[in-house]
Motif scaffolding. Structure first.
Motif: not given
Lengths: 265, 328
Positions: A228-236, B140-147, A18-19, B283
Motif C-alpha cells: 500500500v502506497v497511499e490511503i485516501a478518503v475519496p472526495p464526497p 468505499g469509505n477509503y481508497s487504497v493505492t497499491v503497487v 482507523k488506519w 456510490r
C-alpha cells in the motif's frame, strides 16, 4: 468427514475505521469487530454438512488476539475445535500471504474433506483468498457457491451450484474442495446462551509460523508482493440538487436532465 | 514485449459478453505510458472470431489457447492455461475484469505463480514506469493505492465499467499467436454438469442504467412499478439488502456491500434510505436520482438529483414523461 471453516474478524460494518497510514495497515485494536458476514454463511453450511454427514468441524482464523472472539462464537455454535493462526510475521499479509498461512493451517489439521469460507470479507473485500487457497493446495476450487446439491463422502465427490455471469453452473468436483459461499445459501443460526457460556471458558490454541512451517520471509509485510502506497478518503459526491415543486414539474425537469445525458436510447 | 500489457478476454461458449473488450482501452493507455503494446489473450474452444474482434478494440496481438477441454467456461482449466501464458511471456501486467469469471482465473493464476494481486481496481496509472492501482476498501469509505513491486506479471482485476469502452474499428487486424497448451481431463478436479441460464434479462454489473428499490417500496408489488420504469429505459432492476431480505426480490439483484458493486451511468434509487452498505455498492454511479418520502434520508446527500415524494406517484409520472419524450 472432516470439515474446516475459515473465519475472519472484520470491523463492524457500522464502525469508524482507523488506519495506521505510515504502515498502510488497519488499526484493528481500536475497532469493534464482528464475524465477517459471509463467513457466517460458511459456518452455518459447515454445521448443516455435519448434521447430514457426521464428522468434525475445525474452525480457523488468522489474526491477532481479538480474533479469539470469532473463534469463541464458532465454539458457541458447537464447532468441535478451533485454532488461531497468529504470528507477528503474519501482519500486513496480502491475499497470497493470507492464503498461504490458511493453507498451512489446513494442511496441519490434515485429512480435510471440505473447507468452507465466505465469498469475501467486508473489510478488504478482495474476494480471492478462497480461490488462492485452492490453488496452493491443489484442491477443487468451488467459488460463489449458492447451494450444495450432494456430498458423496464415500466416493469423495461433491456437486454444487455456483452463480457466475449469466446464470448458475452445476459443478461436480473431487474432494477435498474449497467451497466459498455467497449470501443466501442458508440462514445462519445464533448461538444459545449455554453454548456462549461454555465457549467463554475454552482456552484457544495458537499456531505460529514455526508450528505451521511457514517461511516468515514469504508472508506478512516482508513477503507480500503488493504494497500500500497511499490511503485516501475519496472526495464526497458533490452536493446534490433537491428538485422541489409540483410532481408534474419535477418529473419534467428530471426526465429532461436524464435524456440530456444521452444514455437512454 | 517484456513490458506489454495483457488483457484477458471473457466469453462463455463463444458468446461474447458485451463488455469483454472494455479493458483494451485502459490497457492501450497503460501500454502507451510504458512504451509497449496491448495484447489480448483468449482461452476456449473455437474462439477465432473472438480473437479477431479483439483487434477491433485495439489489441495489437492476440494469444489463443484452444481445445475441447476448454469448452464452456471452466475456471480450473482456464487458470492453468492463463498461468502457462503469463509464465511463458511474462508481460508487465495482466488485466482481468473483476467479474466472477475474471476473479476466479486471476486469483488462481496469481497463486500458481506465487504472488498476490490487486483486485477490483477502480483506477490504474503508470507513474514513472510504476503501475499504481487504486481500489476501494471498507465499503468505499477509503481508497487504497497499491503497487506490486515483486510480481511479474502484475495481476489486476478491474471493476467493470471503471473505464470507458474503447471505440470499435472493424478495419483493424493483427497477428494471432496460437499456443499449443492442453490439460488432461484427468488432471482437472471439477466438471461442469449443467449451466442454468439466469432468468434476469439484464446483468446489473453490465447495465448502464439501474432502477433500484428498497424497504420504502413497502411490498413485493412495489417492484412492479419499478420494473415498468426499468423496461421503459432498458435498465436492470436492482435492490437494497432490506428488499432482498424481505423476500421481495432475488439475492442476485442486491446492490451493496453484501451484494453487487455496480457502476452504471444512471442509478435511480426508489424508497432506498441510503445506508452506508448500500452506498458502497453504487456510490460511483455517474448520476444518482433518489426518490424517497423522507427528506432526511442519507441517500439525498449522495444523490445528483433528489425528489422528496412517494415513489408510487413519482415513478409512474416519470414513466409517463419518458413515454412522451422518447416517443415510446
Amino acid at each position: 468427514m472432516k470439515i474446516v471453516v475459515c473465519i475472519k474478524q472484520v470491523p463492524d460494518t457500522e464502525a469508524e475505521i482507523k488506519w495506521d497510514i505510515p504502515k498502510g495497515v488497519l488499526k484493528r485494536d481500536s475497532i469493534d469487530t464482528i464475524t465477517n458476514p459471509f463467513d457466517e454463511f460458511a459456518l452455518e453450511e459447515a454445521l448443516l454438512t455435519r448434521e447430514n454427514h457426521d464428522g468434525d468441524i475445525v474452525a480457523i482464523s488468522m489474526g491477532p488476539e481479538k480474533a479469539n472472539d470469532v473463534l469463541r462464537n464458532a465454539l458457541a455454535l458447537t464447532v468441535n475445535e478451533v485454532y488461531r493462526l497468529t504470528d507477528d510475521a503474519f501482519a500486513g499479509s496480502d491475499t497470497f500471504g493470507t492464503a498461504s498461512v490458511l493453507a498451512a493451517g489446513i494442511k496441519k489439521i490434515g485429512d480435510a474433506d471440505i473447507i468452507f469460507c465466505g465469498k469475501q470479507s467486508t473489510d478488504g473485500s478482495t474476494g480471492v483468498v478462497g480461490a488462492e487457497i485452492a490453488s496452493i493446495l491443489g484442491y477443487s476450487p468451488l467459488t460463489y457457491v449458492s447451494k450444495i446439491r450432494q456430498i458423496d463422502a464415500a466416493n469423495k465427490k461433491i456437486i454444487v451450484e455456483r452463480v457466475i455471469e449469466g446464470g448458475t453452473e452445476v459443478v461436480e468436483a473431487k474432494l477435498p474442495a474449497i467451497v466459498s459461499v455467497i449470501k443466501g445459501i442458508n440462514e445462519p443460526r445464533l448461538p444459545n446462551l449455554m453454548g456462549i457460556r461454555k465457549a467463554a471458558k475454552v482456552a484457544i490454541p495458537e499456531w505460529n509460523a514455526g508450528d505451521l512451517g511457514v517461511d516468515k520471509g514469504k508472508v506478512g509485510t516482508a513477503g507480500s508482493s503488493t504494497k500500500v502506497v497511499e490511503i485516501a478518503v475519496p472526495p464526497p459526491r458533490g452536493a446534490g440538487e433537491i428538485l422541489k415543486g409540483e410532481i408534474e414539474d419535477v418529473a419534467n425537469i428530471v426526465t429532461d436532465k436524464l435524456i440530456d445525458m444521452k444514455v437512454i436510447k | 514485449m517484456a513490458n506489454d500489457v495483457w488483457v484477458y478476454i471473457e466469453h462463455k461458449d463463444g458468446g461474447i459478453a458485451p463488455l469483454s473488450f472494455e479493458l483494451l482501452g485502459i490497457g492501450k493507455t497503460m501500454a502507451n505510458d510504458l512504451g509497449s503494446n496491448v495484447c489480448a489473450f483468449v482461452i476456449g474452444e473455437n474462439v477465432g472470431d473472438i480473437a479477431k474482434e479483439a483487434f477491433f478494440y485495439g489489441a495489437s496481438k492476440v494469444f489463443v489457447v484452444e481445445g475441447e477441454v476448454f469448452k464452456g467456461f471452466r475456471s480450473e482449466a482456464y487458470a492453468k492455461a492463463t498461468t502457462f501464458l503469463l509464465d511463458k511471456y511474462k508481460p508487465e501486467v495482466a488485466l482481468f475484469r473483476a467479474t466472477t469469471q475474471g476473479t476466479d482465473v486471476a486469483a488462481a493464476s496469481a497463486a500458481q505463480l506465487g504472488f498476490g494481486l490487486c483486485t477490483d481496481s477502480i483506477d490504474l496509472k503508470v507513474d514513472g514506469g510504476q503501475i499504481k492501482m487504486t481500489r476501494a476498501a471498507f465499503g468505499g469509505n477509503y481508497s487504497v493505492t497499491v503497487v506490486n513491486e515483486k510480481a511479474k506479471p502484475q495481476i489486476v482485476t478491474v471493476r467493470p465499467k471503471a473505464f470507458a469502452m474503447p471505440e470499435k474499428d472493424t478495419s483493424k487486424s493483427g497477428e494471432v499467436v496460437k499456443e499449443s497448451f492442453s490439460v488432461a481431463e484427468g488432471d482437472l478436479n471439477t466438471k461442469v454438469l449443467e449451466f442454468i441460464k439466469s432468468a434476469v434479462a439484464i446483468n446489473l454489473v453490465e447495465a448502464d442504467i439501474i432502477v433500484s428499490g428498497g424497504r420504502g417500496l413497502g411490498s413485493e408489488d412495489g417492484f412492479k412499478i419499478i420494473k415498468e420504469l426499468a423496461d421503459m429505459l432498458g435498465a436492470a432492476v436492482g435492490a437494497s439488502r432490506a428488499a432482498v431480505d424481505s423476500g421481495w426480490i432475488s439475492q442476485e439483484q442486491q446492490v451493496g456491500q453484501t451484494g453487487k458493486t455496480v457502476k452504471p451511468k444512471i442509478y435511480i434509487a426508489c424508497g432506498i434510505s441510503g445506508a452506508i452498505q448500500h452506498l458502497a455498492g453504487m456510490r460511483t454511479a455517474d448520476c444518482i436520482v433518489a426518490i424517497n418520502k423522507d427528506p432526511e434520508a442519507p441517500i439525498f446527500k449522495n444523490a445528483t438529483y433528489g425528489i422528496v415524494g412517494d415513489y408510487k406517484q413519482v415513478v409512474p409520472k416519470l414513466v409517463e414523461k419518458f413515454k412522451i419524450k422518447l416517443n415510446k
